[in-house]
Design a protein around this motif. Structure first.
Motif, mmCIF file in Angstrom:
data_model
loop_
_atom_site.group_PDB
_atom_site.id
_atom_site.type_symbol
_atom_site.label_atom_id
_atom_site.label_comp_id
_atom_site.label_asym_id
_atom_site.label_seq_id
_atom_site.Cartn_x
_atom_site.Cartn_y
_atom_site.Cartn_z
ATOM 1 N N ARG B 253 0.710 -1.233 -0.209
ATOM 2 C CA ARG B 253 0.005 0.089 -0.011
ATOM 3 C C ARG B 253 0.831 1.224 -0.050
ATOM 4 N N THR B 254 2.049 1.395 0.728
ATOM 5 C CA THR B 254 2.826 2.342 0.642
ATOM 6 C C THR B 254 4.124 2.294 0.159
ATOM 7 N N GLY B 255 4.634 1.191 -0.111
ATOM 8 C CA GLY B 255 6.072 0.987 -0.698
ATOM 9 C C GLY B 255 7.097 0.941 0.226
ATOM 10 N N GLU B 256 6.465 0.744 1.530
ATOM 11 C CA GLU B 256 7.711 0.794 2.698
ATOM 12 C C GLU B 256 8.280 -0.859 2.738
ATOM 13 N N ILE B 257 9.656 -0.873 2.506
ATOM 14 C CA ILE B 257 10.217 -2.150 2.488
ATOM 15 C C ILE B 257 10.353 -2.475 4.025
ATOM 16 N N LEU B 258 10.001 -3.614 4.311
ATOM 17 C CA LEU B 258 10.134 -4.024 5.941
ATOM 18 C C LEU B 258 11.392 -4.808 6.245
ATOM 19 N N ALA B 259 11.605 -5.604 5.041
ATOM 20 C CA ALA B 259 12.862 -6.373 5.313
ATOM 21 C C ALA B 259 13.534 -6.749 3.826
ATOM 22 N N MET B 260 14.790 -6.874 3.993
ATOM 23 C CA MET B 260 15.570 -7.089 2.529
ATOM 24 C C MET B 260 16.726 -7.986 3.004
ATOM 25 N N ALA B 261 16.663 -9.385 2.909
ATOM 26 C CA ALA B 261 17.592 -10.079 3.187
ATOM 27 C C ALA B 261 17.890 -10.810 2.099
ATOM 28 N N ALA B 262 19.282 -10.967 2.054
ATOM 29 C CA ALA B 262 19.936 -11.491 0.993
ATOM 30 C C ALA B 262 21.289 -12.341 1.361
ATOM 31 N N SER B 263 21.588 -13.592 0.961
ATOM 32 C CA SER B 263 22.912 -14.017 1.150
ATOM 33 C C SER B 263 23.863 -13.654 0.397
ATOM 34 N N PRO B 264 25.119 -13.536 0.654
ATOM 35 C CA PRO B 264 25.725 -13.908 1.864
ATOM 36 C C PRO B 264 25.664 -12.872 3.068
ATOM 37 N N GLY B 265 25.485 -11.489 2.557
ATOM 38 C CA GLY B 265 25.764 -10.345 3.655
ATOM 39 C C GLY B 265 26.962 -10.271 4.276
ATOM 40 N N TYR B 266 27.031 -9.065 5.127
ATOM 41 C CA TYR B 266 28.268 -8.980 5.560
ATOM 42 C C TYR B 266 28.120 -7.905 6.687
ATOM 43 N N ASP B 267 29.178 -7.996 7.439
ATOM 44 C CA ASP B 267 29.150 -7.225 8.814
ATOM 45 C C ASP B 267 29.848 -5.811 8.480
ATOM 46 N N PRO B 268 28.864 -4.698 8.517
ATOM 47 C CA PRO B 268 29.706 -3.149 8.139
ATOM 48 C C PRO B 268 30.683 -2.973 9.158
ATOM 49 N N ASN B 269 30.502 -3.642 10.317
ATOM 50 C CA ASN B 269 31.654 -3.097 11.217
ATOM 51 C C ASN B 269 33.048 -3.664 10.680
ATOM 52 N N GLN B 270 33.103 -4.704 9.930
ATOM 53 C CA GLN B 270 34.302 -5.243 9.458
ATOM 54 C C GLN B 270 34.123 -5.247 8.010
ATOM 55 N N TYR B 271 33.839 -4.369 7.146
ATOM 56 C CA TYR B 271 33.607 -4.457 5.784
ATOM 57 C C TYR B 271 34.801 -4.769 5.004
ATOM 58 N N GLY B 272 35.940 -4.711 5.541
ATOM 59 C CA GLY B 272 37.288 -4.751 4.644
ATOM 60 C C GLY B 272 37.358 -6.440 4.883
ATOM 61 N N LEU B 273 36.820 -7.140 5.796
ATOM 62 C CA LEU B 273 37.138 -8.724 5.667
ATOM 63 C C LEU B 273 36.231 -9.048 4.613
ATOM 64 N N TYR B 274 35.567 -8.465 3.929
ATOM 65 C CA TYR B 274 34.646 -9.340 3.018
ATOM 66 C C TYR B 274 34.882 -8.936 1.385
ATOM 67 N N PRO B 275 34.759 -9.647 0.525
ATOM 68 C CA PRO B 275 35.009 -9.296 -0.853
ATOM 69 C C PRO B 275 34.123 -8.055 -1.353
ATOM 70 N N ALA B 276 34.530 -7.265 -2.127
ATOM 71 C CA ALA B 276 33.810 -6.200 -2.692
ATOM 72 C C ALA B 276 32.441 -6.560 -3.231
ATOM 73 N N GLU B 277 32.381 -7.873 -3.941
ATOM 74 C CA GLU B 277 31.135 -8.222 -4.628
ATOM 75 C C GLU B 277 30.019 -8.192 -3.539
ATOM 76 N N SER B 278 30.454 -8.634 -2.314
ATOM 77 C CA SER B 278 29.443 -8.762 -1.306
ATOM 78 C C SER B 278 28.704 -7.420 -0.720
ATOM 79 N N TYR B 279 29.535 -6.196 -0.937
ATOM 80 C CA TYR B 279 28.739 -4.920 -0.505
ATOM 81 C C TYR B 279 27.500 -4.685 -1.305
ATOM 82 N N VAL B 280 27.497 -5.097 -2.721
ATOM 83 C CA VAL B 280 26.354 -4.749 -3.581
ATOM 84 C C VAL B 280 25.092 -5.436 -3.095
ATOM 85 N N ASN B 281 23.907 -4.956 -2.773
ATOM 86 C CA ASN B 281 22.772 -5.275 -2.427
ATOM 87 C C ASN B 281 22.377 -6.039 -3.595
#
Lengths: 156, 576
Positions: B253-281
């Motif tokens: 009704r509003t276009g509000e996104i309540l959740a957006m979950a996709a694997s593999p995901g990453y921890d933004p506290n330690q973004y440097g530990l993840y490959p750059a491809e994983s940053y893209v949603n």
């Protein structure tokens, strides 16, 4: 009448030359006293400003520290409110997940279902800018003094 | 003798006089004839001698979920530096430092010996930076030769939760990806006002213009639903042995996104530990061929244009040739007389191709464009892809595309694009722009996002008709998607994965899009599994995963079962 007066003054000065020296000395002394007073006022003002500046710095540092501490505590609270943590706590306390068939819905008159509220703190509005120097302050005081003087003497 | 001295004195006097004259001339020229840039340089030198430039970085805005749970905040760390030359009693200093920083004293001593032998004048404490509290403890100790350097950091207390939605902030303070990237300007505050001059001579109170802090952002994301979705993404990957999975939940009704979950995901506290491809949603930034889910759009277009009604019949011969390409049903069977609902329930490619060819490219493609296929949705997340819709008249378009596009082949969409298009059916024909920002709270005030309509691709009546068909799809075509107590409208998709030479064999992208309650939709969900090993079919993988997820979702969102909802409505009407 004025001619007689001038002659009397010349005569008096001729008779007591030290009076001229006293006048000169008095003028110098007066100038010195005025300078000292202005200097003292300036020094007092400068000291007070410097002290205020230092106090301000100390307070700013304390404010920064408290803000950082506040941030840290809020982050700590947020970390303690993560879903996995709360889920585990609930399990430890004996709670179980409610199934769809276990939920009971009731009609309550006047009840409005919860809507998202702007529960986050509004960012503090920046303080008004303070950029007055001592010179500005002195100029302002002087202008104020002149304005008062103009009012008293009926000037415009 | 005296004459000699006089001569020498005269000579010295002349020299000194000449030098003085030169000096005076130079001073005069400096005052009068100096170029402006030199004047500016000298003024800068003067100012720098009496003033310090003070930089204040504005506090970056925080990010919250829709109920005020903190998702991103700022924190301060300290880098602890050690200067060996300034430490007279290293044993004592290192022991105290180890105790305060919680480090192994043996390790610190070994580091000291190594650095001291190398002649280092400064080195950072082993084990990385320390947090704020530890830093303050070390500072209070007042250890000689131990310095603390403050370092601003972004902190994400929920760790990996919604990582690709939030994005991250680099050490330089620049936001990247997700909300951090898209709203970087609003979050960063006003940096240009942050430098101020501070007098070294304390006759002026220090003046520092306060920098304008960044705005806080409240997302439409529901933390609990996000957590649930991420859990079911993992469960789906494990259960159906899929390479990747994703779940997208939106209020149609509003276009509000309540959740957006996709694997593999990453921890933004330690973004440097993840490959750059994983940053893209991948939900906004990766495209795929949607497969049979797309048939609901084809059907909606056919109904909207009026070439069919829900009761229209056609003869399914199991095969149709479009532009020289043979199109067959998924099971290669011929179904004979079928109506439009059966076409969707049985997910018949031949029927869908018949619809698109009957519409013709001049009516089919504009209708798909009305559903925003081939264009970005404008979702407020960085890195959105537009998808690809080859249109009639494009050099790469061929007539066979008209047939294959009807069942979601040869057309590429992003998951958020596909969900948005189907949400128009759930929303009485109105297409809304998906968004993740609920509120922006800053010094300028509080701004609440309002639903933005992208258009009306279909009428309310057509939306109702397609919804009814989609209810039948779940009831008879994909019963594993059913949610006990709720009427669900949905459609499965089993899409082949394109390769440069054709399509992969034996693999698929299995998906399901469903909304509920079907008569008054409150939520629409997309479930996607990439290359599931358990079964390639959406009916066998994505549909049951949707069902399990939706059963938990309705509890979290407090959506009562249909019967309860009707009773509540009756009770409420009576009490009023």
């Amino acid at each position: 009448m004025s001619q007689t007066r001038r002659e009397w003054l010349k005569h008096a000065l001729h008779q007591a030359p030290w009076r001229t020296q006293v006048q000169a000395t008095a003028l110098v002394a007066l100038g010195l006293v005025v300078s000292i007073i202005i200097g003292a006022l300036y020094l007092a003002q400068a000291t007070s400003t410097a002290t205020a500046g230092r106090d301000l710095k100390v307070l700013e540092r304390e404010l920064d520290r408290l803000e950082q501490e506040n941030n840290r505590l809020r982050a700590e609270v947020a970390s303690s409110q993560t879903v996995p943590y709360l889920t585990q706590r609930a399990r430890d306390l004996g709670f179980v997940q409610a199934g769809n068939d276990q939920v009971m819905y009731l009609v309550v008159n006047g009840y409005r279902p919860p809507e998202p509220e702007p529960v986050v703190p509004v960012a503090a509005e920046p303080l008004p800018e303070y950029d007055e120097t001592l010179n500005d302050w002195l100029s302002e005081q002087w202008n104020g003094f002149l304005e008062q003087l103009n009012l008293r003497t009926g000037g415009d | 003798m005296i004459e000699t001295i006089d001569r020498r004195l005269a000579f010295v006097s002349v020299i000194v006089t000449l030098l003085s004259v030169v000096l005076v001339i130079r001073l005069v020229t400096l005052q009068i004839q100096l170029p402006e840039e030199e004047i500016a340089f000298l003024e800068r030198m003067r100012d720098d001698s009496y003033h310090d430039l003070r930089y204040e970085t504005p506090a970056r805005g925080e990010i919250y979920d829709r109920y005020g749970y903190l998702l991103a905040t700022n924190s301060l760390e300290y880098q602890v530096g050690i200067s060996p030359a300034l430490i007279a009693n290293p044993e004592d200093v290192l022991a105290k430092l180890a105790a305060a920083a919680g480090r192994d004293p043996v390790m610190l001593w070994a580091q000291w010996e190594e650095q001291d032998a190398a002649g280092a004048y400064w080195y950072p404490l082993a084990g990385g930076n320390v947090d704020l509290a530890t830093g303050q403890t070390i500072e209070d100790l007042g250890l000689p030769g131990v310095e603390l350097g403050p370092i601003q950091r972004r902190f994400y207390p929920q760790s990996t939760l919604a990582g690709p939605v939030i994005g991250f902030v680099s050490l330089e303070g620049q936001g990247y990806y997700g909300v951090e990237g898209y709203y970087n300007q609003q979050l960063a505050g006003r940096v240009e006002d942050s430098a101020s001059r501070e007098s070294n001579i304390p006759f002026e109170a220090a003046y520092a213009p306060p920098p304008q802090p960044g705005a806080n952002l409240v997302l439409t994301i529901d933390r609990d639903v996000q957590f649930l979705a991420e859990g079911y993404v993992r469960l789906g990957m494990e259960t159906y042995e899929a390479e990747n999975a994703m779940i997208l939940v939106m209020d149609p009704r509003t276009g509000e996104i309540l959740a957006m979950a996709a694997s593999p995901g990453y921890d933004p506290n330690q973004y440097g530990l993840y490959p750059a491809e994983s940053y893209v949603n991948p939900i906004v930034g990766s495209i795929y061929e949607p497969g049979s889910v797309f048939k609901v759009l084809t059907m909606a277009c056919a109904l909207q244009v009026g070439i069919v009604t829900p009761d229209s019949m056609y003869v399914d011969e199991g095969m149709i040739e479009v532009g020289g390409r043979k199109i067959e049903n998924w099971d290669k069977r011929a179904y004979g007389q079928q109506d439009m609902t059966q076409l969707l329930v049985r997910s018949l490619n031949v029927g869908a191709a018949k619809l698109s060819t009957t519409l013709g490219p001049s009516r089919f493609y504009p209708c798909l464009e009305d559903f925003n296929i081939g264009a970005p949705t404008g979702v407020d997340l960085e890195g959105e892809e537009a998808g690809r819709l080859k249109k009639w008249g494009d050099p790469v378009w061929s007539e066979s595309d008209l047939g294959t596009n009807a069942f979601g082949q040869g057309v590429s969409v992003t998951p958020v694009q596909m969900l948005t298009a189907v949400s128009a059916i759930a929303n009485q024909g109105l297409l809304v722009r998906p968004h993740v920002i609920y509120q922006q709270v800053g010094v300028d005030g509080v701004f609440t996002a309002q639903p933005q309509y992208l258009g009306r691709p279909i009428s309310e009546q057509v939306a109702r008709q397609v919804t009814e068909m989609m209810i039948n799809v779940v009831e008879y075509g994909a019963p594993k998607a059913k949610v006990p107590g709720y009427t669900v409208a949905g459609k499965t998709g089993t899409a082949q994965i394109p390769t440069p030479g054709g399509y992969e064999d034996g693999t698929s992208i299995a998906s399901f899009i469903g909304f509920l309650p079907a008569d008054a939709p409150q939520v629409i969900v997309l479930v996607r599994l990439d290359r599931p090993n358990e079964s390639i079919w959406g009916t066998q993988t994505a549909a049951p995963l949707f069902s399990e997820f939706a059963q938990r979702l309705v509890v979290l969102l407090e959506i009562p079962p249909d019967a309860t909802r009707y009773n509540l409505q009756v009770q409420a009407a009576v009490q009023e």
